[in-house]
Design a protein around this motif. Sequence first.
Motif, short mmCIF file in Angstrom:
data_model
loop_
_atom_site.label_atom_id
_atom_site.label_comp_id
_atom_site.label_asym_id
_atom_site.label_seq_id
_atom_site.Cartn_x
_atom_site.Cartn_y
_atom_site.Cartn_z
N GLU A 48 133.61 66.34 30.11
CA GLU A 48 133.54 67.70 29.56
C GLU A 48 134.81 68.00 28.77
OE1 GLU A 48 130.82 70.49 32.42
OE2 GLU A 48 132.92 70.28 32.95
N VAL A 49 134.65 68.76 27.71
CA VAL A 49 135.81 69.11 26.89
C VAL A 49 135.95 70.62 26.68
CG1 VAL A 49 135.91 66.91 25.66
CG2 VAL A 49 134.48 68.75 24.77
N SER A 50 135.00 71.41 27.16
CA SER A 50 135.05 72.85 26.93
C SER A 50 136.00 73.52 27.93
CB SER A 50 133.65 73.45 27.07
OG SER A 50 133.18 73.27 28.39
N TYR A 51 136.52 74.67 27.51
CA TYR A 51 137.39 75.45 28.38
C TYR A 51 136.56 76.25 29.37
CZ TYR A 51 141.48 74.47 25.55
OH TYR A 51 142.50 73.84 24.91
N LYS A 52 137.10 76.45 30.56
CA LYS A 52 136.42 77.24 31.59
C LYS A 52 137.41 78.23 32.19
CE LYS A 52 133.06 73.77 32.89
NZ LYS A 52 132.43 73.04 33.98
N ILE A 53 136.85 79.26 32.77
CA ILE A 53 137.68 80.27 33.44
C ILE A 53 138.03 79.75 34.84
CG2 ILE A 53 137.75 82.62 34.35
CD1 ILE A 53 135.67 83.36 32.18
N PRO A 54 139.31 79.66 35.17
CA PRO A 54 139.68 79.24 36.52
C PRO A 54 139.30 80.32 37.54
CG PRO A 54 141.62 79.32 35.07
CD PRO A 54 140.48 79.86 34.32
N ARG A 55 138.77 79.88 38.66
CA ARG A 55 138.36 80.81 39.72
C ARG A 55 138.85 80.27 41.06
NH1 ARG A 55 135.56 84.64 37.26
NH2 ARG A 55 134.15 84.09 35.59
N GLY A 56 139.14 81.21 41.97
CA GLY A 56 139.58 80.84 43.31
C GLY A 56 141.09 80.97 43.45
N SER B 136 163.98 82.21 55.77
CA SER B 136 163.05 83.08 55.03
C SER B 136 162.91 82.62 53.59
CB SER B 136 163.53 84.52 55.06
OG SER B 136 163.58 85.00 56.38
N CYS B 137 164.03 82.30 52.97
CA CYS B 137 163.99 81.85 51.56
C CYS B 137 163.28 80.52 51.43
CB CYS B 137 165.40 81.77 51.00
SG CYS B 137 166.17 83.38 50.85
N LEU B 138 163.47 79.64 52.39
CA LEU B 138 162.76 78.36 52.35
C LEU B 138 161.26 78.57 52.55
CD1 LEU B 138 165.24 75.96 54.16
CD2 LEU B 138 164.64 76.04 51.73
N LEU B 139 160.89 79.56 53.36
CA LEU B 139 159.46 79.88 53.50
C LEU B 139 158.89 80.39 52.18
CD1 LEU B 139 159.31 81.53 57.04
CD2 LEU B 139 158.33 79.34 56.33
N VAL B 140 159.68 81.20 51.46
CA VAL B 140 159.26 81.66 50.14
C VAL B 140 159.10 80.46 49.21
CG1 VAL B 140 159.97 82.98 48.10
CG2 VAL B 140 160.25 83.97 50.37
N PHE B 141 160.06 79.53 49.25
CA PHE B 141 159.99 78.33 48.42
C PHE B 141 158.71 77.54 48.71
CE2 PHE B 141 160.66 73.73 48.12
CZ PHE B 141 160.99 73.60 46.79
N PHE B 142 158.43 77.29 50.00
CA PHE B 142 157.26 76.49 50.35
C PHE B 142 155.95 77.25 50.09
CE2 PHE B 142 160.38 73.98 52.84
CZ PHE B 142 160.18 72.78 52.18
N THR B 143 155.98 78.57 50.19
CA THR B 143 154.80 79.35 49.82
C THR B 143 154.51 79.21 48.33
OG1 THR B 143 155.20 80.94 51.60
CG2 THR B 143 153.80 81.68 49.77
N GLY B 144 155.56 79.32 47.52
CA GLY B 144 155.40 79.11 46.07
C GLY B 144 154.91 77.72 45.75
N MET B 145 155.42 76.73 46.47
CA MET B 145 154.99 75.35 46.26
C MET B 145 153.50 75.19 46.61
SD MET B 145 156.34 71.83 48.01
CE MET B 145 157.89 71.74 47.16
N ALA B 146 153.09 75.81 47.71
CA ALA B 146 151.67 75.73 48.11
C ALA B 146 150.77 76.40 47.07
CB ALA B 146 151.48 76.37 49.48
N ILE B 147 151.20 77.55 46.56
CA ILE B 147 150.44 78.24 45.52
C ILE B 147 150.33 77.36 44.28
CG2 ILE B 147 150.49 80.18 43.88
CD1 ILE B 147 151.85 81.81 46.15
N ASN B 148 151.45 76.75 43.90
CA ASN B 148 151.49 75.88 42.72
C ASN B 148 150.56 74.67 42.89
OD1 ASN B 148 152.27 74.83 40.29
ND2 ASN B 148 154.33 74.31 40.91
N ILE B 149 150.64 74.01 44.03
CA ILE B 149 149.81 72.82 44.27
C ILE B 149 148.33 73.20 44.31
CG2 ILE B 149 149.22 71.10 46.03
CD1 ILE B 149 152.27 70.98 46.66
N HIS B 150 148.00 74.29 45.01
CA HIS B 150 146.59 74.71 45.09
C HIS B 150 146.05 75.11 43.71
CE1 HIS B 150 143.27 77.57 46.04
NE2 HIS B 150 142.92 76.54 46.79
N SER B 151 146.87 75.80 42.94
CA SER B 151 146.44 76.22 41.60
C SER B 151 146.24 75.02 40.68
CB SER B 151 147.46 77.18 41.00
OG SER B 151 147.60 78.32 41.82
N ASP B 152 147.14 74.05 40.77
CA ASP B 152 146.98 72.83 39.97
C ASP B 152 145.72 72.07 40.38
OD1 ASP B 152 149.22 73.31 38.47
OD2 ASP B 152 150.52 71.97 39.59
N TYR B 153 145.40 72.08 41.67
CA TYR B 153 144.18 71.44 42.15
C TYR B 153 142.95 72.11 41.53
CZ TYR B 153 140.39 70.13 45.30
OH TYR B 153 139.20 69.69 45.81
#
Length: 124
Positions: free
Chosen positions: A45-53, A18-35
């Motif tokens: 482009e140099v202007s700031y934008k609001i992240p969406r999704g 269960s804890c490893l599933l939490v770890f990999f869920t956090g990793m997936a959130i982190n990777i997707h958010s960085d993407y």
Amino acid sequence: MLAYSKAYQSITFSANISCLLVFFTGMAINIHSDYILRNLRKPGEVSYKIPRGGLFELVSGANFFGEIVEWCGYAVACWSFPASSFALFTICSIGPRAYHHHRYYLEKFKDYPKSRKAVIPFLL
């Protein structure tokens, strides 16, 4: 005694999975958010934008939230002082960064979603 031992091992194994599933869920959130963050601007482009999704619909620091979830899952799976210390350090260093990013977005963008939280969905 042997039956108790096998039951305990089964519970421990399930908790670790269960804890490893939490770890990999956090990793997936982190990777997707960085993407999402990497693809906010087009080349040049140099202007700031609001992240969406993704979790950016709920929090300003979705990548920070993913990392916190990731390391908390790891700390509980390891059940050790060093892993717990690392998770605590992650929360203490990333939490304020997420809060300051959130505050910046609210000041910079008049149309920034007011319902978004800083780092923990629906709470903070």
